[in-house]
Scaffold this motif. Structure first.
Motif, PDB file in Angstrom:
ATOM      1  N   PHE A 167     -26.283 -20.123  28.021  1.00 56.37           N
ATOM      2  CA  PHE A 167     -25.645 -21.274  29.223  1.00 56.37           C
ATOM      3  C   PHE A 167     -24.632 -20.403  30.258  1.00 56.37           C
ATOM      4  CE2 PHE A 167     -27.065 -23.982  25.703  1.00 56.37           C
ATOM      5  CZ  PHE A 167     -27.656 -24.512  26.044  1.00 56.37           C
ATOM      6  N   SER A 168     -25.200 -20.728  31.703  1.00 53.78           N
ATOM      7  CA  SER A 168     -23.826 -20.684  32.436  1.00 53.78           C
ATOM      8  C   SER A 168     -23.099 -22.143  32.729  1.00 53.78           C
ATOM      9  CB  SER A 168     -24.203 -20.870  34.132  1.00 53.78           C
ATOM     10  OG  SER A 168     -25.278 -22.142  33.980  1.00 53.78           O
TER      11      SER A 168
ATOM     12  N   GLY B  79     -23.558 -25.596  33.108  1.00 54.81           N
ATOM     13  CA  GLY B  79     -24.466 -25.912  32.190  1.00 54.81           C
ATOM     14  C   GLY B  79     -25.837 -26.266  33.460  1.00 54.81           C
TER      15      GLY B  79
ATOM     16  N   LEU C 167     -29.839 -21.285  31.843  1.00 59.56           N
ATOM     17  CA  LEU C 167     -30.346 -21.457  30.649  1.00 59.56           C
ATOM     18  C   LEU C 167     -30.530 -19.594  30.985  1.00 59.56           C
ATOM     19  CD1 LEU C 167     -29.929 -21.636  27.355  1.00 59.56           C
ATOM     20  CD2 LEU C 167     -32.243 -22.113  27.099  1.00 59.56           C
TER      21      LEU C 167
ATOM     22  N   LEU D  27     -31.990 -26.688  34.085  1.00 55.78           N
ATOM     23  CA  LEU D  27     -31.748 -27.968  33.259  1.00 55.78           C
ATOM     24  C   LEU D  27     -31.644 -29.267  33.768  1.00 55.78           C
ATOM     25  CD1 LEU D  27     -29.905 -25.462  30.106  1.00 55.78           C
ATOM     26  CD2 LEU D  27     -32.159 -26.229  30.296  1.00 55.78           C
TER      27      LEU D  27
ATOM     28  N   SER E  51     -24.441 -25.263  25.021  1.00 55.93           N
ATOM     29  CA  SER E  51     -24.088 -26.061  26.182  1.00 55.93           C
ATOM     30  C   SER E  51     -22.454 -26.281  26.544  1.00 55.93           C
ATOM     31  CB  SER E  51     -25.109 -27.421  26.882  1.00 55.93           C
ATOM     32  OG  SER E  51     -24.764 -28.404  26.332  1.00 55.93           O
TER      33      SER E  51
ATOM     34  N   LEU F  79     -34.137 -25.669  22.207  1.00 55.76           N
ATOM     35  CA  LEU F  79     -33.054 -27.310  22.853  1.00 55.76           C
ATOM     36  C   LEU F  79     -33.804 -27.835  21.690  1.00 55.76           C
ATOM     37  CD1 LEU F  79     -33.304 -25.900  26.908  1.00 55.76           C
ATOM     38  CD2 LEU F  79     -31.812 -25.557  25.021  1.00 55.76           C
TER      39      LEU F  79
END
Length: 403
Positions: A61-62, A65, A68, A82, A346, A363
């Protein structure tokens, strides 16, 4: 193909028995369709649920959030938006530009770069590359970090130091390198030399202030004290850590830095207290899987441990502060048809990404309130008074999700 619609059958379809010949995911069809071919010449396309993504291998995850990152099992990274977590949208992709499959991924703490580690094939050697992903729809080309050390091999794990100035890479040979991201042409500092006994590294984790780097190995765990000297990164071996019996499948520091979780292939996890410099196991190991454990990690708030196993399941547990005993959270999550390859929370802890060896990423929405709202929105009007009477007899009618 519409979500929830029937499968589309291509080719002849006759009576009689058939056997499965092949199955695979087609990312270009309906944002990911499953194609199944049988022995009588029929190809069936199944639409996939919106939170079942085409991917596998490492996931990340970045920090905000919003993205992905997954892989296609080969040399490409897919970036998923996302904005609506219930319906991830593929917005961009990055090719590693290396003749070998991607083995590891890590976002930089500011989310602007994605580190990519590849697997060795045919003696080509491993590589660590950085791709600019500030605009995920137009990611930049991946650039190799400096000159790889002699004997460099498969990059099995990557971890950014929280200050963004260093990147650690773990290698199948047992070597661990520390890359200077301020001077990217500088050769990496060798934190751990290749193991003469061929004790491969399996995982990495920095603590919250970036002064300790934990290294998971095929047999055990090591800690290293990391600093920055006038000439770049420096390191010194920290106290030894007694790891779980067998390979260490995953490492993760709790965000407050007070605990380190390590998952072992003997189906248990162990928790250490870094405040004692790993002198003792903080709590006894506890079982978390029915098969061998393949991935483990803390939630962002440090309250939950997620553990994935070889049987494709994921278990969520917390630790009772008084007894140290595990407390299970709800039902076991049924993951991929094969082993769990990697897991990632996340940044808010509301989502859990589970990548499997079957080439999919699931997810899971861990926000109970959001799940209830979604169920109510999709089931409104289904349970009528007539249906209620058939199911529950004279019990007074109560409209589900009545607010």
């Amino acid at each position: 193909m519409r979500e929830g619609g029937p499968p589309i059958v291509l080719g002849p379809s006759g009576a009689g028995k058939s056997s499965l010949l092949a199955a695979g995911v087609l990312p270009a069809v309906a944002d990911g369709a499953l194609a199944v071919a049988d022995s009588i010449g029929t190809v069936t396309l199944w639409n996939l649920p919106p939170t079942l993504l085409v991917g596998g291998g490492p996931v990340a995850f970045s920090p905000d959030g919003r993205l992905l990152a997954t892989t296609d099992g080969d040399t490409a990274v897919r970036l998923w938006s996302l904005t609506d977590p219930g319906r991830p949208v593929a917005v961009g992709s990055v090719r590693s530009e290396a003749p070998a499959p991607i083995q590891s991924l890590a976002f930089s703490p500011d989310g602007h770069s994605l580190a990519i580690g590849v697997r060795t094939t045919g003696g080509t050697g491993g590589a660590v590359r950085l791709a600019e992903v500030t605009d995920p729809r137009r990611p930049g080309p991946p650039l190799a970090l400096g000159a790889p050390p002699s004997g460099d091999d498969t990059v099995v794990a990557l971890a950014y130091r929280p200050d963004r100035h260093m990147l650690a890479s773990a290698h199948e040979s047992g070597a661990v390198h520390l890359w200077d991201l301020v001077d990217r042409d500088r050769p990496p500092h060798v934190v751990r030399a290749p193991s003469p006994s061929r004790n491969p590294a399996t995982s990495l984790a920095f603590d919250r202030d970036g002064t300790t780097l934990a290294v998971g190995l095929l047999m055990g765990v090591e800690s290293h004290l990391i600093g920055v000297g006038a000439d770049g990164p420096t390191s010194a071996p920290g106290p030894a850590v007694t790891g779980p019996p067998g390979p260490v499948a995953g490492l993760s520091f709790r965000p407050d830095g007070h605990a380190l979780v390590a998952g072992g292939w003997e189906s248990t996890t162990r928790i250490w207290d870094p405040g004692t410099r790993f002198d003792h196991v903080r709590r006894p190991p506890f079982p978390v899987a029915t098969g061998f454990l393949t991935a483990a990690g803390f939630s962002p708030d440090g309250g939950t441990v997620a553990a994935g196993s070889g049987d494709g399941t994921v278990r969520l547990s917390s630790l009772d502060p008084a007894t140290g005993s595990p407390v299970a959270h709800g039902r076991v999550l049924t993951g991929p048809s094969g082993a769990v390859a990697s897991i990632a929370f996340s940044p808010t802890g509301d989502l859990l990404a589970v990548a499997g060896s079957d080439g999919t990423v699931r997810l899971w929405d861990l926000d109970i309130g959001a799940a209830i709202s979604r169920i109510c929105a999709t089931s409104d009007g289904v349970l009528t008074r007539e249906t209620w009477s058939e199911l529950f007899g004279d019990t007074p009618y109560r409209r589900p999700c009545d607010r």
